[in-house]
Design a protein around this motif. Structure first.
Motif, short mmCIF file in Angstrom:
data_model
loop_
_atom_site.label_atom_id
_atom_site.label_comp_id
_atom_site.label_asym_id
_atom_site.label_seq_id
_atom_site.Cartn_x
_atom_site.Cartn_y
_atom_site.Cartn_z
N UNK A 94 0.84 -1.09 -0.03
CA UNK A 94 0.07 -0.03 -0.08
C UNK A 94 0.90 1.21 0.14
N UNK A 95 2.03 1.32 0.71
CA UNK A 95 2.95 2.35 0.82
C UNK A 95 3.58 2.52 -0.59
N UNK A 96 3.85 1.52 -1.29
CA UNK A 96 4.53 1.57 -2.48
C UNK A 96 3.57 2.15 -3.71
N UNK A 190 -8.85 9.90 8.80
CA UNK A 190 -8.11 10.80 8.12
C UNK A 190 -8.42 11.16 6.69
N UNK A 191 -9.55 10.33 6.38
CA UNK A 191 -10.13 10.57 4.74
C UNK A 191 -10.23 11.99 4.40
N UNK A 192 -10.77 12.88 5.13
CA UNK A 192 -10.89 14.26 4.88
C UNK A 192 -9.47 15.02 4.70
N UNK A 193 -8.63 14.70 5.57
CA UNK A 193 -7.24 15.24 5.50
C UNK A 193 -6.56 15.36 4.41
N UNK A 194 -6.70 13.79 4.03
CA UNK A 194 -6.09 13.31 2.84
C UNK A 194 -6.79 13.82 1.61
N UNK A 195 -8.09 13.89 1.30
CA UNK A 195 -8.53 14.54 0.16
C UNK A 195 -8.17 16.21 0.15
N UNK A 196 -8.20 16.77 1.36
CA UNK A 196 -7.65 18.19 1.28
C UNK A 196 -6.35 18.55 0.76
N UNK A 197 -5.39 17.62 1.23
CA UNK A 197 -3.97 17.57 0.60
C UNK A 197 -4.02 17.37 -0.78
N UNK A 198 -4.67 16.54 -1.33
CA UNK A 198 -4.72 15.95 -2.70
C UNK A 198 -5.19 17.13 -3.50
N UNK A 199 -6.47 17.61 -3.03
CA UNK A 199 -7.25 18.62 -3.73
C UNK A 199 -6.48 19.74 -4.14
N UNK A 200 -5.49 20.18 -3.08
CA UNK A 200 -4.77 21.26 -3.18
C UNK A 200 -3.26 20.95 -3.73
N UNK A 201 -3.05 19.62 -4.17
CA UNK A 201 -1.90 19.32 -4.73
C UNK A 201 -0.72 19.36 -3.63
N UNK A 208 2.63 11.79 3.33
CA UNK A 208 2.84 11.76 4.90
C UNK A 208 1.56 11.26 5.96
N UNK A 209 0.58 11.63 5.34
CA UNK A 209 -0.84 10.96 5.96
C UNK A 209 -0.84 9.48 5.73
N UNK A 210 -0.45 9.07 4.45
CA UNK A 210 -0.84 7.59 4.23
C UNK A 210 0.25 6.82 4.95
N UNK A 211 1.60 7.24 4.95
CA UNK A 211 2.56 6.76 5.80
C UNK A 211 2.12 6.39 7.05
N UNK A 212 1.67 7.77 7.85
CA UNK A 212 1.17 7.26 9.19
C UNK A 212 -0.03 6.52 9.52
N UNK A 213 -0.83 6.74 8.44
CA UNK A 213 -1.78 5.77 8.65
C UNK A 213 -1.54 4.35 8.56
#
Length: 230
Positions: A94-96, A190-201, A208-213
């Motif tokens: 998943x990390x890869x 953390x779904x919302x935080x991930x979307x915020x990060x991706x939506x604003x590129x 980092x969010x995914x790695x921590x998750x």
């Protein structure tokens, strides 16, 4: 011509039935009603659902291809038994995938935050279920969240692999999670935080969010499995 149409309609009906049976059995595994190592035959499933053996056999073959079932020679099928080592490997994979999608493929994501609205709504539902510790609701929304999110990257092969890996991760972790009386505050929200990060590129933030998750998920399953689990 009529015969051809009839054959085509029959094929579509059988294909739909095959998908419905596969979906129902997948839900049974995720709900913990079909346990790891449990065996059953095509005949038993066909009788349970009141259908012929052919779509059942096809559905079981599909689930075997997804890694959820094992074919047992002359005996039928068995729910696959995943180990903690399997989960560790899944988390690594998943990390890869995240590294590839959020960095190497990051330029393919839409820059318009509006494109993420549907995925965000799915994530909000998943986060609410996670906060409440409602595993049954969470799994469905979480799978759809990741499926729709991965689809935004425009690579159907990678998206399909990511979905199967996600599904296997849930099947692997469900037996441990369902032993707990109360999961409130223990599941990822953390779904919302991930979307915020991706939506604003902000791809490094997303990584980092995914790695921590992933690290927290692995630590939690290892904790639930107990010392010496493999």
């Amino acid at each position: 011509m009529c015969a051809t149409r009839e054959n085509s309609a029959h094929a579509v009906t059988r294909s739909t039935l095959r998908q419905q049976i596969a979906g129902a059995l997948r839900d049974e595994v995720l709900a913990g009603r079909l346990h790891p190592g449990q065996e059953f035959t095509v005949k038993e499933i066909a009788e349970q659902y009141g259908v012929s053996a052919t779509p059942v056999r096809e559905a079981l073959v599909d689930l075997s291809a997804q890694g959820l079932l094992d074919s047992v020679q002359h005996r039928g099928f068995r729910v696959h038994e995943f180990s903690v080592a399997d989960y560790r490997a899944m988390v690594e994979a998943r990390g890869l995938i995240a590294d590839a999608m959020f960095s190497g493929l990051g330029h393919r994501t839409p820059g318009d935050p509006g494109r993420y609205l549907a995925v965000r709504r799915r994530g909000e539902e998943a986060a609410r279920a996670a906060s409440a510790g409602d595993l049954n609701v969470l799994i469905g929304y979480d799978l759809r969240f990741w499926q729709e999110l991965c689809a935004l990257f425009g690579n159907p092969y990678l998206s399909d692999f990511a979905y199967r890996l996600r599904l296997q991760s849930w099947v692997c972790s469900v037996p441990y999670l369902r032993r707990q009386d109360d999961l409130r505050g223990r599941l990822w929200t953390g779904h919302g935080a991930l979307i915020d990060a991706l939506a604003h590129q902000r791809y490094p933030e997303a990584q980092a969010i995914i790695a921590a998750y992933n690290a927290d998920s692995l630590a939690f399953i290892e904790e639930l499995a107990g010392p010496g689990a493999r």
